[in-house]
Structure formats: structure tokens, C-alpha cells
Design a protein around this motif. Structure first.
Motif, short mmCIF file in Angstrom:
data_model
loop_
_atom_site.label_atom_id
_atom_site.label_comp_id
_atom_site.label_asym_id
_atom_site.label_seq_id
_atom_site.Cartn_x
_atom_site.Cartn_y
_atom_site.Cartn_z
N LEU A 126 0.84 -1.20 0.00
CA LEU A 126 0.00 0.00 0.00
C LEU A 126 0.88 1.25 0.00
N ILE A 175 -1.20 6.69 3.65
CA ILE A 175 -2.11 5.54 3.64
C ILE A 175 -3.55 5.96 3.91
N GLU A 235 -8.80 1.68 3.90
CA GLU A 235 -8.34 0.67 2.95
C GLU A 235 -7.39 -0.30 3.63
N ARG A 281 -7.70 -4.36 3.79
CA ARG A 281 -6.64 -5.27 3.35
C ARG A 281 -6.26 -6.23 4.48
#
Length: 252
Positions: A104, A108, A112, A116
Motif C-alpha cells: 500500500l 495511507i 483501505e 486489506r
């Protein structure tokens, strides 16, 4: 009450470590480390279910950390997610070759990252359960080989079982329509090479290709394999990337 999965977050930015652990701490046990040396020491004392790590850190980088993690038997199969400002495709591929399972970019997106993490841990739990179920039904030690149908045992579960049993040998996977065969070579459970008989796909691409087969047959024969590791990815990484590609193809 079931034990919460333990996640190790490694980053030299203490604010980011706190932010991630605050977000993930609602569902998981989360601990932090300031660099790769501290992270490796904590992982060896109590192996986590997942490691989330920055790449550029003092003393030991994330690149070196994942190599060290993969070199210890008790950590070799722990999923690894990289967080990094290095955004090139070459950096991403290098991370996967070292044994990363997800990648990623920074800055960040916490939501998300949470998705993940959930996906990796859910997938890991499914693979572990399937492997445990299959191990209970596996032939006794000393049996000449293992064969069956993909309808009864999916290739992902089979590869995890072979990884857990640290098997060396050749796994042949075939299907009738269209007629295809892929050969997968393993050393102590790790996939080191793969080749489609028609020559259209090799190594990781050949594994991704065969992971999409819903029907077919497999046969594993154990023997000493002596060859260079041409795949350079963990089994978990291959399976997660294969699942991502299958999902993308289904949505297309």
C-alpha cells in the motif's frame, strides 16, 4: 472468547504506528515497533498473525525485515503488508519477490488498510482450516504420492498443505477442456518453479493461471528437487495475488 489475532506494526513514525494501532485495535491485538530490528525481536518472542511495515527505516529497512522474517521457520509464512512512499512498479515487484503479500502506498488510507488486513487474515484463516481438514484426510507418511480432483480439493488448499508438511517434489495439475497441464516444483513446501506444458506461462504466471481452474486433476510425487528458486514469492503471497487477479477478472 476467541483470542484476537496479533498484528505487528513497524514504522519509525510513532504517530503513524499509534494511528494504525488505534484503528486496528478495535478488532485485533496490535503492537508497534520503531524499526526492523525491534520488529524482528518482537516477532521472534511472540510470532504475530500479520506484519505491517514501512520500507525506509533506520537500522533495518522493511526490505531487510521481510528477508529476515522469511528466514526464520516460525515466521516464514506470516503475511506481510508493506506501507511505503516508494510508488514505482519496480519497488512493488521487488517487495513481492522478497515475500510481501500486500503493498500500500503512503500516505495511507486507514479504511483501505483495515480492509486489506481483514482480507489477508480471513484468507489466511480459510487456508489454514482447509489445510488442517486435508491433513486429517491425507495418506499416511510413506505413501507414494497424492492425487485427486480439484472439485474435491482446491489447489490453494493443496499448496498450503504441502507447505505445512514441507514437501519437496513435483505437483502436476491437468484439465481436459481445454487440454492443459502445469508442472509446479516445490522444495520443502515452497514453490520454486512452475511451467505450463504449452510454454505460454512460467513461474508465478503459471501458478496464477492454474489457480483459476475450477475443474481438473492433480498428482503430487515427492522427491528431492535441486533447482534455483525462480518464483521468489511466498505461497501466501502467490495465493493472495492469484485471488486478487481472479477477483479483478470476475469484475471485468
Amino acid at each position: 472468547m476467541p483470542e484476537r489475532a496479533r498484528i505487528l506494526v513497524v514504522d519509525d513514525d510513532p504517530w503513524l504506528v499509534k494511528l494504525i494501532c488505534t484503528a486496528l485495535g478495535q478488532r485485533y491485538e496490535c503492537i508497534g515497533a520503531a524499526d526492523g530490528i525491534e520488529g524482528l525481536a518482537k516477532a521472534l518472542v511472540r510470532p504475530p498473525k500479520l506484519i505491517v511495515s514501512d520500507v525506509m527505516m533506520p537500522r533495518m529497512s522493511g526490505w531487510e525485515l521481510v528477508k529476515q522474517v522469511r528466514s526464520h521457520s516460525q515466521l516464514a509464512f506470516v503475511p506481510f503488508i508493506f506501507l511505503t512512499a516508494l510508488g514505482s512498479e519496480d519497488d512493488r515487484l521487488y517487495g513481492f519477490r522478497l515475500g510481501a503479500d500486500e503493498y500500500l502506498p503512503k500516505p495511507i488510507d486507514i479504511a483501505e488498510l483495515g480492509q486489506r488486513v481483514d482480507h489477508v487474515l480471513q484468507r489466511l484463516a480459510q487456508l489454514e482450516q482447509a489445510a488442517r481438514d486435508r491433513v486429517r484426510k491425507a495418506p499416511p507418511k510413506g505413501a507414494p504420492g497424492l492425487r485427486g480432483d480439484l472439485d474435491q480439493l482446491g489447489l490453494s488448499s493443496l499448496l498450503v498443505m504441502l507447505e505445512m508438511e514441507r514437501k519437496s517434489g513435483l505437483l502436476g495439475v491437468t484439465r481436459d477442456a481445454p487440454a492443459e497441464r502445469v508442472r509446479i516444483y516445490l522444495i520443502e513446501g515452497r514453490i520454486v518453479a512452475a511451467q505450463a506444458d504449452d510454454g505460454q506461462a512460467r513461474n508465478a504466471d503459471a501458478v496464477y493461471h492454474v489457480l483459476g481452474w475450477k475443474h481438473g486433476h492433480f498428482e503430487f510425487n515427492a522427491f528431492l528437487v535441486e533447482m534455483r528458486d525462480e518464483v521468489e514469492m511466498s505461497t501466501t503471497g502467490l495465493l493472495l495475488e492469484g485471488a486478487r487477479r481472479i477477483d479483478e477478472a470476475a469484475r471485468a
